[in-house]
Design a protein around this motif. Sequence first.
Motif, short mmCIF file in Angstrom:
data_model
loop_
_atom_site.label_atom_id
_atom_site.label_comp_id
_atom_site.label_asym_id
_atom_site.label_seq_id
_atom_site.Cartn_x
_atom_site.Cartn_y
_atom_site.Cartn_z
N MET A 167 0.84 -1.19 0.00
CA MET A 167 0.00 0.00 0.00
C MET A 167 0.88 1.25 0.00
SD MET A 167 -2.99 1.14 2.69
CE MET A 167 -1.84 1.36 4.06
N PRO A 168 0.82 2.06 -1.07
CA PRO A 168 1.59 3.31 -1.09
C PRO A 168 1.09 4.29 -0.04
CG PRO A 168 0.80 2.70 -3.29
CD PRO A 168 0.07 1.84 -2.31
N LEU A 169 2.03 5.01 0.56
CA LEU A 169 1.68 6.03 1.55
C LEU A 169 2.00 7.42 1.01
CD1 LEU A 169 2.95 4.33 4.84
CD2 LEU A 169 0.62 4.35 3.92
N THR A 170 3.28 7.68 0.77
CA THR A 170 3.68 8.99 0.28
C THR A 170 4.76 8.84 -0.78
OG1 THR A 170 5.39 9.25 1.99
CG2 THR A 170 3.20 10.14 2.49
N VAL A 171 4.76 9.76 -1.74
CA VAL A 171 5.83 9.89 -2.73
C VAL A 171 6.18 11.37 -2.77
CG1 VAL A 171 6.53 9.59 -5.13
CG2 VAL A 171 4.92 7.97 -4.09
N GLU A 172 7.44 11.70 -2.46
CA GLU A 172 7.81 13.11 -2.38
C GLU A 172 9.28 13.30 -2.72
OE1 GLU A 172 7.06 14.31 1.65
OE2 GLU A 172 7.89 12.46 2.47
#
Length: 308
Positions: free
Chosen positions: A162-167
């Motif tokens: 499950m992806p949470l954050t991409v930054e």
Amino acid sequence: MPVVEAQNASSGFLCVVKGERVTTRWGQTRPTTLINHGCCGVVVDTALEKWGVSGMPLQRWRELADRLAARIESGEFPVGGKMPTTVELLAAGESKPSVERAYRELVELGLVVRKPRVGTVVRSRVPVRVPLSRYGAVMRPGGDRGPWETAAAAVGLGGRVMPLTVERVPVPGDVAVVLGLEPGQFVVRRRRHALIDGDVVQLLEAFYPADVADAAGLGEPGKVVGGVLAALTVGGLDPASADEKVTARLPTREEAAELCIGERVPVLRIERVVRDREGRVLEVLRVVGAADRLELHYDNLTLAGGLP
């Protein structure tokens, strides 16, 4: 004799001592003797052997915790099943402080987990077999499973990421050293959870040089279908080798909360470094996972040269 607050490092505030008797925080009074102690000056000897930080007999909550643990291990309370409620245990003759302390112990040992609006349930400890060979099966483009989903499916479990954050963030100093970047350069950081049947089993944090992330489409939010290694291959980046370092420790409070485990359940920390054929580092991945949910298998290793 004056009133003395007795305390030690493992228990915190315990009781108030008056003469030859001790009054616990719950108001019970018990005979006691006093001995000197280096860290706090006073220890309540006979009382503290029988009475704990909550002012209840230590033996009572420990016996309750042991009985409940035995019923879990026997399968009487199955994985995901609800444990007896506080009301039910009170009706069976237990005290509320004993019940609360016993359940706290079971949480810390990783046997149960407390779920909002559900109650206390038995925690799954079914491990995922994670083989060293898991990368080879997911290198080819076109698949819909990454290494985690592949390893979970091999043992009949429902795994997903499950992806949470991409930054884009300034590269941390220790990661800059591994990636060969200057401090302050921007990288793409992806944070994800690896789940088994809805339970968070691993915390993943990965770092990519900005140009690598752009070429492989890793700077965009959302799940990377087929896994990162396949995306790197599609992007023409030719991931050729991976090094892994595995260590064990206790979780931080934040990690324990994310993994829904007690702070006394060990975790494995895995650091993966992926390189291309020229030796350039394409990815630094850091994984923290509950040790009782992971089995790392290193099968059929080639032993060059054999034994002397």
